[in-house]
Design a protein around this motif. Sequence first.
Motif, mmCIF file in Angstrom:
data_model
loop_
_atom_site.group_PDB
_atom_site.id
_atom_site.type_symbol
_atom_site.label_atom_id
_atom_site.label_comp_id
_atom_site.label_asym_id
_atom_site.label_seq_id
_atom_site.Cartn_x
_atom_site.Cartn_y
_atom_site.Cartn_z
ATOM 1 N N LEU A 368 0.619 -1.222 -0.002
ATOM 2 C CA LEU A 368 -0.052 0.022 0.023
ATOM 3 C C LEU A 368 0.731 1.388 0.049
ATOM 4 C CD1 LEU A 368 -2.760 -1.003 2.514
ATOM 5 C CD2 LEU A 368 -3.033 -0.806 0.103
ATOM 6 N N GLN A 369 2.218 0.981 0.463
ATOM 7 C CA GLN A 369 2.954 2.417 0.323
ATOM 8 C C GLN A 369 3.344 2.485 -1.125
ATOM 9 O OE1 GLN A 369 6.406 0.931 3.069
ATOM 10 N NE2 GLN A 369 5.556 2.243 4.480
ATOM 11 N N LYS A 370 3.230 1.343 -2.083
ATOM 12 C CA LYS A 370 3.902 1.797 -3.450
ATOM 13 C C LYS A 370 3.201 0.933 -4.356
ATOM 14 C CE LYS A 370 8.079 3.351 -5.128
ATOM 15 N NZ LYS A 370 9.365 3.201 -5.470
ATOM 16 N N GLN A 375 -1.231 5.375 -7.230
ATOM 17 C CA GLN A 375 -0.592 6.396 -6.112
ATOM 18 C C GLN A 375 -0.460 5.701 -4.903
ATOM 19 O OE1 GLN A 375 -0.052 9.922 -6.469
ATOM 20 N NE2 GLN A 375 -0.391 9.610 -8.856
ATOM 21 N N PRO A 376 0.278 6.004 -4.117
ATOM 22 C CA PRO A 376 0.419 5.356 -2.557
ATOM 23 C C PRO A 376 -0.493 5.505 -1.771
ATOM 24 C CG PRO A 376 2.339 6.813 -3.227
ATOM 25 C CD PRO A 376 1.314 7.113 -4.418
ATOM 26 N N SER A 380 5.518 6.416 3.610
ATOM 27 C CA SER A 380 6.593 5.481 4.579
ATOM 28 C C SER A 380 6.672 5.698 5.809
ATOM 29 C CB SER A 380 7.820 5.708 3.766
ATOM 30 O OG SER A 380 8.321 7.141 4.172
ATOM 31 N N THR A 415 -4.069 10.665 0.718
ATOM 32 C CA THR A 415 -3.902 9.870 -0.355
ATOM 33 C C THR A 415 -4.800 10.322 -1.530
ATOM 34 O OG1 THR A 415 -3.601 7.829 -1.457
ATOM 35 C CG2 THR A 415 -5.206 7.743 0.274
ATOM 36 N N ASN A 417 -4.942 8.147 -3.979
ATOM 37 C CA ASN A 417 -5.413 6.997 -4.444
ATOM 38 C C ASN A 417 -6.870 6.669 -4.079
ATOM 39 O OD1 ASN A 417 -6.118 4.101 -4.479
ATOM 40 N ND2 ASN A 417 -3.884 3.625 -5.101
ATOM 41 N N ALA A 447 9.822 2.938 2.080
ATOM 42 C CA ALA A 447 8.803 2.273 1.230
ATOM 43 C C ALA A 447 9.616 2.067 -0.080
ATOM 44 C CB ALA A 447 7.581 3.403 0.870
#
Length: 553
Positions: A368-370, A375-376, A380, A415, A417, A447
């Motif tokens: 989920l960080q990357k 998008q993240p 991190s 975020t 995302n 991350a």
Amino acid sequence: FHINLRSHQYRQLNSGSGFQNCTQEGVKDVETEESNKFVPFLERINLRRSESKRSILVQVQSAESYKELYTCCSTVGTVKNMFHYTTGVEPMHFILVEFTKESDVLNILSTSSYSDESQAVPTQSQFLWFKASNRKLGKLKQNKSFKLSIQNGTEIIAESEVRDKLRQCRTVSDQMNVLYDITKLNDVGTRLRYLIARQIESMVSGMFPYASVYPFGSSVNGYGKMGCDLDLVLRLMDKKQNDSRLIFHSKATSGSDRSINQRYVEAIGDQIYLFLPGCSQVRRILQARIPIIKYHHQLTDVECDLSMTNMSGVYMSDFLYIMGELDDRVKPLIFTIRKWAKEVGLTNMSPGRWMTNFSLTLLVLAFLQKPPNSQPVLPSLNALVKLAGPDDKYVTADGIDCSFLRNLNKYNTRTKNRETLESLLTEFFEYYSQFDFASKAISLNEAVTLTKPEFSAMYIINPLERGLNVSKNVSLEEVERFRQEARNAAWMLQSQEKKIPNWGLLSVFENRAKMDFKLNFAINAKHSRLMNVKTLFDKEEEVVFKNEEIKQE
Ligand code: CTP
Ligand code: MG
């Protein structure tokens, strides 16, 4: 007024069932009050610990006993909440009573009596039983402003019911949210766990008045389900030093840190075994990297692991908790992936060369960080470290720096995302089915993925103790199986027919590879004549036997 509460002795109990809750009108519940607003982890822990100091657990004859119990408790203090639950095949009834003040509990304990049996160990604790009254109590003395209500609570939901509810959903994302909602640890489950911690704290309080027992792991980090195990850490001295010139004499410790820690853990284990009511099956695991005592808490039906190390496990739980609070999708996604791993046999209750729920959780967070195609969702750990203020400075007794932003009310980045849960789930499976575990290590601090510093089949850098690999135990075969199962799951999600009854998550949980694995295992077992093939298959599962020989056996 005669107080009919008795210190609790051993009772035989089995699995858990329903909860009911009686609340004093007008008195808000910690959980309800907090549900919409972010409460920092350590603050939440302290609220819960204080709640446990104001609570007792009483075994009663039936849910109806709450009226008499309420009357009895009200003569000594002010009752704030009462929760009823049952456990066992022949249900045993319990009522958890929360008072408004800690002194109310002290009063209750000082006026309660002990068992008449001469063999009984006269231990005082917040676990009691309510003796049936011989005389009629007469009209129940109820305070007009105190209206008791009984609401339906939560129970450990049966697997068949989980599946029915998932079948009724419209989308995979809905299934993931429903799975999370119906299986997550509820308020009463949490309260009971803090009461278990409190029992150990009280046990050692004579010699160590500043001792604290902290729950950590899935019971408190937001990823626990009903019935999950309880991880506990006992700190004998949990108080800042002052500059008094009078200092307690103390015994010098001898032996290495590790050997003395093992002896302490062992001694605490003996006390639990000999003196604490409701605690059974006490086992010492002293040779592990972190020595622990395992025991079963019969009155609450909870499995406990008690250690006496540093606070890093608690701070790690804080980190996982924050990640779960940052975005609504994190917890349903982690619940789904933990459930999937259990169903396809990637994780296992007993320790071994397979993945643990903890390493699996870190894999989800790292993804989920990357996420590779979007998008993240999560920052991190380093980003949170940079935002840490003076209140966030925490260093363990052995010098591990665990400072990072803890109050998300001070975190403004949101975020971009907008993916659905379903698409994140599919992407997770695709990502790890192709992941280069052979040469890459996973770092949640930056991350990123890094080149592995040493050979381990799976390498997840411990975010708080960077020299350690969280998944050091995982074998090459298990990593391969993980990749293969992830590939199967991604394929199931993309290619399934929505009209079949076991669609969506249900098809992912009933992965073909699990059957094949069991079948292969069965063939091997048959050849080595080690076990009865039938025992390998869950009763409820419909297994299509390909191999005629095995079918006959
Ligand atoms: N932990 C850790 N480093 C490890 C293993 C565990 O810091 N190498 C900490 C983590 O905070 C973890 C907790 O110990 O959450 C408890 O570990 P474990 O019981 O294995 O995981 P849970 O998250 O509690 O999951 P489960 O529901 O399987 O118990
Ligand atoms: Mg645990």
